[in-house]
Design a protein around this motif. Structure first.
Motif, mmCIF file in Angstrom:
data_model
loop_
_atom_site.group_PDB
_atom_site.id
_atom_site.type_symbol
_atom_site.label_atom_id
_atom_site.label_comp_id
_atom_site.label_asym_id
_atom_site.label_seq_id
_atom_site.Cartn_x
_atom_site.Cartn_y
_atom_site.Cartn_z
ATOM 1 N N LEU A 12 0.790 -1.390 -0.293
ATOM 2 C CA LEU A 12 0.057 -0.094 0.045
ATOM 3 C C LEU A 12 0.855 1.250 0.155
ATOM 4 O O LEU A 12 0.289 2.310 -0.761
ATOM 5 C CB LEU A 12 -0.972 -0.029 1.095
ATOM 6 C CG LEU A 12 -2.241 -0.784 0.949
ATOM 7 C CD1 LEU A 12 -2.894 -0.773 2.353
ATOM 8 C CD2 LEU A 12 -2.969 -0.259 -0.141
ATOM 9 N N PRO A 13 1.963 1.427 0.795
ATOM 10 C CA PRO A 13 2.552 2.464 0.602
ATOM 11 C C PRO A 13 3.289 3.023 -0.550
ATOM 12 O O PRO A 13 3.286 3.938 -1.272
ATOM 13 C CB PRO A 13 3.847 2.459 1.738
ATOM 14 C CG PRO A 13 3.136 1.562 2.678
ATOM 15 C CD PRO A 13 2.353 0.600 1.938
ATOM 16 N N PHE A 16 0.563 3.968 -2.857
ATOM 17 C CA PHE A 16 0.142 5.264 -2.951
ATOM 18 C C PHE A 16 0.979 6.278 -3.433
ATOM 19 O O PHE A 16 0.778 7.289 -4.132
ATOM 20 C CB PHE A 16 0.063 5.488 -1.300
ATOM 21 C CG PHE A 16 -0.288 7.035 -1.037
ATOM 22 C CD1 PHE A 16 -1.745 7.278 -1.051
ATOM 23 C CD2 PHE A 16 0.440 7.889 -0.664
ATOM 24 C CE1 PHE A 16 -2.213 8.656 -0.766
ATOM 25 C CE2 PHE A 16 0.200 9.374 -0.080
ATOM 26 C CZ PHE A 16 -1.337 9.529 -0.437
ATOM 27 N N ASP A 17 2.458 5.907 -3.416
ATOM 28 C CA ASP A 17 3.563 6.564 -3.893
ATOM 29 C C ASP A 17 3.212 6.788 -5.586
ATOM 30 O O ASP A 17 3.406 7.924 -6.242
ATOM 31 C CB ASP A 17 4.849 6.271 -3.706
ATOM 32 C CG ASP A 17 5.246 6.545 -2.201
ATOM 33 O OD1 ASP A 17 4.702 7.697 -1.652
ATOM 34 O OD2 ASP A 17 6.182 5.899 -1.850
ATOM 35 N N LEU A 19 0.334 6.272 -6.970
ATOM 36 C CA LEU A 19 -0.894 6.899 -7.392
ATOM 37 C C LEU A 19 -0.536 8.371 -7.348
ATOM 38 O O LEU A 19 -1.013 9.035 -8.165
ATOM 39 C CB LEU A 19 -1.842 6.746 -6.153
ATOM 40 C CG LEU A 19 -3.230 7.501 -6.155
ATOM 41 C CD1 LEU A 19 -3.906 7.081 -7.727
ATOM 42 C CD2 LEU A 19 -4.005 7.034 -5.130
ATOM 43 N N LEU A 20 0.324 8.864 -6.553
ATOM 44 C CA LEU A 20 0.632 10.256 -6.290
ATOM 45 C C LEU A 20 1.403 10.700 -7.900
ATOM 46 O O LEU A 20 1.092 11.639 -8.260
ATOM 47 C CB LEU A 20 1.442 10.811 -5.172
ATOM 48 C CG LEU A 20 0.960 10.712 -4.016
ATOM 49 C CD1 LEU A 20 1.887 11.069 -2.668
ATOM 50 C CD2 LEU A 20 -0.281 11.548 -3.568
#
Length: 239
Positions: A12-13, A16-17, A19-20
């Motif tokens: 997930l981390p 998320f990166d 996704l950014l």
């Protein structure tokens, strides 16, 4: 399935990166594309044959060549002599997306301006408006409302186009989903999740464009419901 969930939680981390990065590419590419689209769309309507011809050449070049090849050129060829221009990978992605989809958007802008009713052009002439005033105050606001649905489609295509940018070493959402696939070994789980995430991103951006379209039409008084009129009260018979 529990192993897949555990791998997803650990990833997930990184997701998320990624996704950014994808959002950065989408927003940056979209902003650059709209600037290029409006600029080239207006220049393509100039009476001066040299200005119009240059705009048409740029439009057709970026529409007629592959986005992937454009990205490779910007990332691998520009740093070579004699150009010696080395750009960060994310900037290359934004430039590639903006130039490619901006060229498509230029045709949308040009066509929408041409679709404004002839009477509106004649009215601006009757009011002795300058060319700049005519375009800024009358023609472009009407064309803007017409072009938003088509620009919305291009925006969704641009978001999907960000998926190929990872090929120039950008670790975006697609790259992180590929890493997740290698960790889980489950193709169905990984790419089904990727489809859902990309759909969510596109749906959110599409909703914003729909709100923008409604605002543009409201400013023009298009599609605005008239205020309800109270029914006439029954008149009592005269005594």
């Amino acid at each position: 399935m529990s192993d897949n969930i555990d791998a997803l939680v650990r990833a997930l981390p990184r997701l998320f990166d990624g996704l950014l990065i994808t959002l950065e590419l989408s927003i940056g590419g979209a902003l650059l594309a709209i600037v290029i689209a409006i600029t080239l769309g207006l220049l393509a309507r100039f009476k001066n044959v040299w200005v119009r011809g240059a705009a048409r050449t740029v439009i057709e070049f970026f529409r007629g060549t592959s986005l992937l090849v454009q990205l490779f050129f910007l990332f691998f060829v520009l740093p070579l002599p004699p150009m010696n221009v080395e750009l960060p990978a994310v900037l290359v992605g934004i430039l590639g997306l903006g130039l490619n989809y901006g060229a498509y958007g230029a045709e949308v802008v040009r066509g929408s301006i041409n679709s404004v009713p002839k009477g509106q052009w004649e009215a601006t002439t009757a009011l002795s408006m300058s060319k700049a005033q005519r375009m800024r105050r009358v023609i472009f606001p009407q064309a803007w409302a017409l072009m938003i649905p088509s620009l919305n489609n291009l925006l969704i295509q641009l978001i999907k186009g960000t998926a190929v940018v990872y090929l120039i070493t950008i670790v975006d959402l697609t790259a992180e989903f590929n890493n997740l696939r290698q960790a889980t070994g489950d193709v169905f789980f990984t790419y089904t999740l990727a489809l859902i995430v990309y759909f969510g991103i596109a749906y959110a951006f599409s909703g914003l464009m729909t709100l923008l379209e409604r605002r543009a039409k409201r400013r023009l008084g298009v599609g605005v419901r008239p205020a309800p009129v109270a029914p006439d009260e029954k008149k009592e018979p005269a005594a």
